[in-house]
Design a protein around this motif. Structure first.
Motif, PDB file in Angstrom:
ATOM      1  N   ASP A 118       0.765  -1.431  -0.266  1.00  0.00           N
ATOM      2  CA  ASP A 118       0.065   0.161  -0.198  1.00  0.00           C
ATOM      3  C   ASP A 118       1.326   1.204   0.039  1.00  0.00           C
ATOM      4  N   HIS A 119       1.579   1.454   1.076  1.00  0.00           N
ATOM      5  CA  HIS A 119       2.877   2.765   1.243  1.00  0.00           C
ATOM      6  C   HIS A 119       3.997   2.996  -0.377  1.00  0.00           C
ATOM      7  N   ALA A 120       3.847   2.234  -1.002  1.00  0.00           N
ATOM      8  CA  ALA A 120       4.601   1.717  -2.236  1.00  0.00           C
ATOM      9  C   ALA A 120       3.628   2.349  -3.455  1.00  0.00           C
ATOM     10  N   ALA A 121       2.322   2.118  -3.370  1.00  0.00           N
ATOM     11  CA  ALA A 121       1.320   1.681  -4.265  1.00  0.00           C
ATOM     12  C   ALA A 121       1.361   3.834  -3.823  1.00  0.00           C
ATOM     13  N   VAL A 122       0.728   3.989  -3.158  1.00  0.00           N
ATOM     14  CA  VAL A 122       0.599   5.214  -2.584  1.00  0.00           C
ATOM     15  C   VAL A 122       1.477   6.339  -2.976  1.00  0.00           C
ATOM     16  N   GLY A 123       2.151   6.411  -2.429  1.00  0.00           N
ATOM     17  CA  GLY A 123       4.229   6.799  -2.776  1.00  0.00           C
ATOM     18  C   GLY A 123       4.424   7.268  -4.111  1.00  0.00           C
ATOM     19  N   GLU A 124       4.130   6.353  -5.230  1.00  0.00           N
ATOM     20  CA  GLU A 124       4.450   6.659  -6.415  1.00  0.00           C
ATOM     21  C   GLU A 124       3.409   7.084  -7.081  1.00  0.00           C
TER      22      GLU A 124
END
Length: 428
Positions: free
Chosen positions: A93-99
């Motif tokens: 989730d954190h990577a999906a949101v950040g990118e």
């Protein structure tokens, strides 16, 4: 732009949905900007958003008070890309949101960065809440309402099954070039390459892989030993049943898979002609013939007229008629949004014109195989019913399991195949 896959995916989806571009045309343009595994991720994001568009749009409407319009519209698609990742991929989730949030800058939407971040985090917080609000079928099944109504009318017992099949990722079918290999020998090559086959179609000998692989991993692909072609499309050349010494026409032939298959099955034809109205797509026919070591006469011509014709009638004709493509939605999910209800009537008239014209090019006693990658009765059995009433010298050969059926309608994912229709006609 090239450093952010989410931005590229948003731009591609924007072009498809807002500008009516084809996913097959737009995705390669964006894939040129990335390398390696990133190409696959970009494809996954684009196909995923287009496949689940109504559902994702519904999610966004619940989270944004005012729709993004004008120059900000591309940011709307960036949010769709973000939500698709959070719902349907294994990306943390954190990577999906950040990118996704970082994609705002290359899209020149930096001023919306905080808003995009807030929307995605709000979605995450509410992701697991179950709503008791009933959803319209268009959102529930991720298809346009007009299409759902047509499928309900045509297939009252199977409509939900068809819509569900359209949402699946398509399998990979292979066609062995029997000039160069037997099907059994090629299966041994696949086994040696650790590529598993889940089934072989009894009629066409098409091979269904257990899972899709990169074309580069297929033994002998670049030497013309094998082609990628859905199992339903591989029925055409077998049904046409060309014989040695015959003059064959493949109408609306691009990209040439069926042309090549006809030649693979019967190398001793008198002549093989492939026509298509689109010169660019006709070049793909020539590329396929070249890779497989086959030859045919290719002509850029309109099948609705005979201005290209040399006057020599054909023994057999394959008419792969221009159609709605509604049988191959799992392969081309953008069909759902590029097609309109009004297109169908226009296509039916075009099919009538081509069928009538091509029939005149067929010898008495000759065979015409009518094919579409559609599942709409208007384009298929109703089209053939009308033709048989109008054309007194035409008779139908039964190729369906039931004597009552007009032609053979394959539904999406039936025996693992795409949706397709065939009708075999003999000229009395």
């Amino acid at each position: 732009m090239s450093s952010n896959i989410r931005a590229l995916a948003a731009k591609c989806c924007f072009q498809v949905v807002e500008k009516g571009r084809s996913l097959a045309d737009e995705l390669p343009k964006q894939q040129e900007k990335v390398e390696g595994k990133d190409k696959g991720l970009l494809q996954e994001l684009c196909y995923g958003v287009i496949r689940y568009l109504p559902e994702l749009e519904y999610d966004v409407r619940e989270l944004i008070a005012k729709p993004l319009t004008g120059k900000q519209r591309v940011a709307h698609f960036l949010i769709l890309v973000g939500i698709y990742q959070l719902k349907y991929t294994r990306i943390p989730d954190h990577a999906a949101v950040g990118e996704t949030v970082n994609g705002a800058k290359p899209l020149k939407q930096l001023h919306l960065k905080a808003m995009i971040n807030g929307v995605l985090r709000n979605f995450l917080r509410n992701k697991d809440k179950v709503s008791d609000k009933p959803l319209p079928d268009a959102i529930k099944f991720n298809h346009p309402s007009w299409f759902i109504k047509k499928i309900q009318h045509g297939y009252p017992e199977d409509w939900q099954k068809i819509l569900t099949a359209n949402m699946q990722k398509p399998p990979m079918w292979l066609r062995v070039n029997q000039h160069k290999n037997t099907v059994d020998a090629y299966q041994e090559k696949l086994a040696a390459a650790e590529i598993a086959v889940s089934k072989q179609d009894e009629f066409s000998k098409a091979l269904l892989l257990t899972r899709a692989v990169d074309v580069n991993k297929l033994p002998g692909f670049f030497d013309g030993e094998v082609s990628i072609q859905d199992g339903a499309a591989q029925q055409a050349a077998v049904l046409l049943n060309s014989q040695a010494g015959e003059n064959i026409l493949d109408c609306c032939a691009a990209p040439g898979g069926k042309t090549c298959h006809i030649l693979e099955l019967q190398p001793k034809l008198k002549a093989m002609t492939a026509i298509d109205v689109d010169e660019e797509r006709l070049a793909r026919v020539e590329d396929n013939l070249s890779r497989l070591g086959l030859s045919a006469k290719t002509i850029a011509g309109d099948a609705g007229s005979d201005s290209w014709w040399d006057g020599q009638q054909f023994d057999r004709i394959l008419l792969d008629a221009p159609c709605s493509g509604t049988g191959v939605i799992r392969r081309h999910p953008d069909i759902k949004w590029l097609r309109k209800a009004s297109d169908i009537d226009t296509l039916v008239i075009l099919q009538q014109q081509i069928l009538k014209n091509v029939w005149s090019l067929l010898k008495p006693g000759g065979t015409l195989l009518y094919a579409t990658c559609s599942i709409l009765p208007q384009e298929n059995k109703e089209q053939i019913q009308r033709f048989l009433l109008d054309q007194q010298d035409a008779s139908l050969v039964n190729i369906a399991q039931s004597q009552q059926e007009i032609g053979w309608q394959i539904l999406p994912d039936e025996q693992g195949m795409d949706g397709f229709y065939y009708a075999k006609l003999i000229k009395k």
